[in-house]
Design an enzyme around this catalytic site. Structure first.
Site, PDB file in Angstrom:
ATOM      1  N   SER A 147       5.014   5.036   4.909  1.00  0.00           N
ATOM      2  CA  SER A 147       4.313   5.978   4.026  1.00  0.00           C
ATOM      3  C   SER A 147       4.895   7.368   4.240  1.00  0.00           C
ATOM      4  CB  SER A 147       2.824   6.014   4.380  1.00  0.00           C
ATOM      5  OG  SER A 147       2.196   7.086   3.718  1.00  0.00           O
ATOM      6  N   TYR A 160      -3.754   6.778  10.871  1.00  0.00           N
ATOM      7  CA  TYR A 160      -3.021   5.897   9.941  1.00  0.00           C
ATOM      8  C   TYR A 160      -1.571   6.394   9.824  1.00  0.00           C
ATOM      9  CZ  TYR A 160      -1.341   4.554   5.255  1.00  0.00           C
ATOM     10  OH  TYR A 160      -0.573   4.129   4.193  1.00  0.00           O
TER      11      TYR A 160
HETATM   12  P1  NAP Z   1      -3.884  -2.226  -2.282  1.00  0.00           P
HETATM   13  O1  NAP Z   1      -3.565  -2.030  -3.715  1.00  0.00           O
HETATM   14  O2  NAP Z   1      -5.247  -1.888  -1.820  1.00  0.00           O
HETATM   15  O3  NAP Z   1      -3.542  -3.750  -1.930  1.00  0.00           O
HETATM   16  C1  NAP Z   1      -3.777  -4.212  -0.669  1.00  0.00           C
HETATM   17  C2  NAP Z   1      -3.355  -5.679  -0.594  1.00  0.00           C
HETATM   18  O4  NAP Z   1      -3.358  -6.021   0.773  1.00  0.00           O
HETATM   19  C3  NAP Z   1      -4.287  -6.640  -1.280  1.00  0.00           C
HETATM   20  O5  NAP Z   1      -3.515  -7.680  -1.860  1.00  0.00           O
HETATM   21  C4  NAP Z   1      -5.159  -7.178  -0.136  1.00  0.00           C
HETATM   22  O6  NAP Z   1      -5.680  -8.456  -0.503  1.00  0.00           O
HETATM   23  C5  NAP Z   1      -4.141  -7.188   0.979  1.00  0.00           C
HETATM   24  N1  NAP Z   1      -4.613  -7.065   2.350  1.00  0.00           N
HETATM   25  C6  NAP Z   1      -5.445  -6.135   2.872  1.00  0.00           C
HETATM   26  N2  NAP Z   1      -5.593  -6.306   4.190  1.00  0.00           N
HETATM   27  C7  NAP Z   1      -4.821  -7.368   4.530  1.00  0.00           C
HETATM   28  C8  NAP Z   1      -4.559  -8.052   5.746  1.00  0.00           C
HETATM   29  N3  NAP Z   1      -5.129  -7.671   6.896  1.00  0.00           N
HETATM   30  N4  NAP Z   1      -3.712  -9.108   5.744  1.00  0.00           N
HETATM   31  C9  NAP Z   1      -3.137  -9.509   4.593  1.00  0.00           C
HETATM   32  N5  NAP Z   1      -3.350  -8.911   3.412  1.00  0.00           N
HETATM   33  C10 NAP Z   1      -4.189  -7.853   3.371  1.00  0.00           C
HETATM   34  O7  NAP Z   1      -2.889  -1.386  -1.327  1.00  0.00           O
HETATM   35  P2  NAP Z   1      -1.530  -0.625  -1.658  1.00  0.00           P
HETATM   36  O8  NAP Z   1      -1.834   0.769  -2.017  1.00  0.00           O
HETATM   37  O9  NAP Z   1      -0.675  -1.440  -2.537  1.00  0.00           O
HETATM   38  O10 NAP Z   1      -0.865  -0.556  -0.201  1.00  0.00           O
HETATM   39  C11 NAP Z   1       0.182  -1.413   0.188  1.00  0.00           C
HETATM   40  C12 NAP Z   1       1.005  -0.750   1.264  1.00  0.00           C
HETATM   41  O11 NAP Z   1       1.532   0.486   0.771  1.00  0.00           O
HETATM   42  C13 NAP Z   1       0.267  -0.415   2.560  1.00  0.00           C
HETATM   43  O12 NAP Z   1       1.145  -0.662   3.655  1.00  0.00           O
HETATM   44  C14 NAP Z   1       0.008   1.075   2.438  1.00  0.00           C
HETATM   45  O13 NAP Z   1      -0.101   1.689   3.703  1.00  0.00           O
HETATM   46  C15 NAP Z   1       1.278   1.497   1.740  1.00  0.00           C
HETATM   47  N6  NAP Z   1       1.168   2.797   1.081  1.00  0.00           N
HETATM   48  C16 NAP Z   1       0.321   2.969   0.018  1.00  0.00           C
HETATM   49  C17 NAP Z   1       0.246   4.221  -0.583  1.00  0.00           C
HETATM   50  C18 NAP Z   1      -0.652   4.476  -1.758  1.00  0.00           C
HETATM   51  O14 NAP Z   1      -0.795   5.654  -2.137  1.00  0.00           O
HETATM   52  N7  NAP Z   1      -1.238   3.487  -2.373  1.00  0.00           N
HETATM   53  C19 NAP Z   1       1.012   5.300  -0.088  1.00  0.00           C
HETATM   54  C20 NAP Z   1       1.852   5.078   0.995  1.00  0.00           C
HETATM   55  C21 NAP Z   1       1.933   3.820   1.569  1.00  0.00           C
HETATM   56  P3  NAP Z   1      -6.959  -9.134   0.261  1.00  0.00           P
HETATM   57  O15 NAP Z   1      -8.107  -8.211   0.088  1.00  0.00           O
HETATM   58  O16 NAP Z   1      -7.132 -10.476  -0.415  1.00  0.00           O
HETATM   59  O17 NAP Z   1      -6.515  -9.285   1.689  1.00  0.00           O
END
Ligand code: NAP
Length: 255
Positions: A147, A160
């Site tokens: 991130s 985080y």
């Molecule tokens: P998201 O839309 O909330 O999706 C999260 C996904 O992770 C869902 O499919 C969820 O499904 C699954 N999940 C959650 N906990 C889990 C676990 N313990 N084991 C396996 N699967 C799990 O999240 P996102 O924003 O795409 O984030 C994805 C990645 O991008 C993360 O590493 C986050 O730190 C990074 N990131 C995001 C942002 C942002 O602004 N969105 C910015 C920087 C980095 P279930 O509920 O079925 O498990």
């Protein structure tokens, strides 16, 4: 150009993407499958896995869905075993799962929360790769999802952010350890409106504030993150390892 493979960089490849039933992970899985990979998608809940598999199959993509909570050892092993049973090898691993269970300052964060952050955001990637490593092909590729917060952890996302900083170091260390057969790189997304970052959707002031910190005056999209991840995972990046690609619309990171 002219090699007939443009847009199909993953034909014949097998990819595992963790936490891939929605958001960034889902779009990465979709992109890899769209470019020809057989993709194993996973997350904690069977219903989410089923729905995501259905959506991707409806687009004519080759996917297998397996429940895997990344900090559950048995489920990680099952993920790898089922992948090998069905596809026989692994070429690409995208480690995308993360949590942010608290907005407490670091000095106020409970030990149980510190443990959870470390377990899911850092340790689970290492443990998954330990299981995957014997099956990785020559020319394989690992992408860790960090991130922009890993560079400058902000007050509400501080611990985080620190776990995401750890992934930058893990990228360098694993790249050295897994060379020359496997490349290891990292994508550091900026802010993307997903369930994880729902404050960007629900709070307009925060969204505007974030947008104004970018040079491109917008939030990131899941497609932006998928494109960068697919590049690093593909042979287009075959001379790149140990690198971090910041995909944050020009938000400050490092020189
Ligand atoms: P998201 O839309 O909330 O999706 C999260 C996904 O992770 C869902 O499919 C969820 O499904 C699954 N999940 C959650 N906990 C889990 C676990 N313990 N084991 C396996 N699967 C799990 O999240 P996102 O924003 O795409 O984030 C994805 C990645 O991008 C993360 O590493 C986050 O730190 C990074 N990131 C995001 C942002 C942002 O602004 N969105 C910015 C920087 C980095 P279930 O509920 O079925 O498990």
């Amino acid at each position: 150009m002219g090699n007939g493979k443009i847009g199909k960089r993953f034909e014949g490849k097998v990819a595992i993407v963790t936490a891939s039933t929605q958001g960034i992970g889902f779009e990465i899985a979709r992109r890899l499958a769209f470019e020809g990979a057989s993709v194993v998608i996973s997350s904690r809940r069977q219903r989410n896995v089923d729905e995501a598999v259905e959506k991707l199959k409806a687009q004519g993509l080759e996917v297998l869905g397996i429940v895997c909570h990344v900090s559950n050892a048995q489920q990680r092993k099952n993920l790898v075993e089922k992948t090998i049973q069905k596809y026989g090898k692994i070429d690409v691993v995208v480690s995308n799962a993360a949590v942010n269970p608290s907005v407490d300052s670091i000095l106020k964060t409970k030990e149980s929360v510190l443990d959870k952050l470390w377990d899911i955001n850092v340790k689970a990637s290492v443990l998954l790769l330990q299981d995957v490593a014997p099956h990785l092909q020559k020319g394989s590729s690992v992408v860790l999802i960090s991130s922009i917060e890993g560079y400058n952890p902000s007050s509400l996302l501080a611990m985080y952010g620190v776990t995401k900083t750890a992934l930058l170091g893990l990228t360098k260390a694993l790249a050295a350890e897994m060379a020359p057969d496997t490349r290891v790189n990292c994508v550091a997304p900026g802010f993307v409106p997903t369930h994880f970052a729902d404050f960007l959707v629900t709070n307009e002031a925060i969204r505007k504030g974030v947008e104004s910190k970018t040079l491109l005056n917008r939030l990131g999209t899941t497609e932006d993150m998928a494109a960068a991840t697919a590049f690093l995972a593909s042979d287009d990046a075959s001379y790149i390892t140990g690198e971090i690609l910041v995909v944050a619309g020009g938000m400050p990171s490092r020189l």
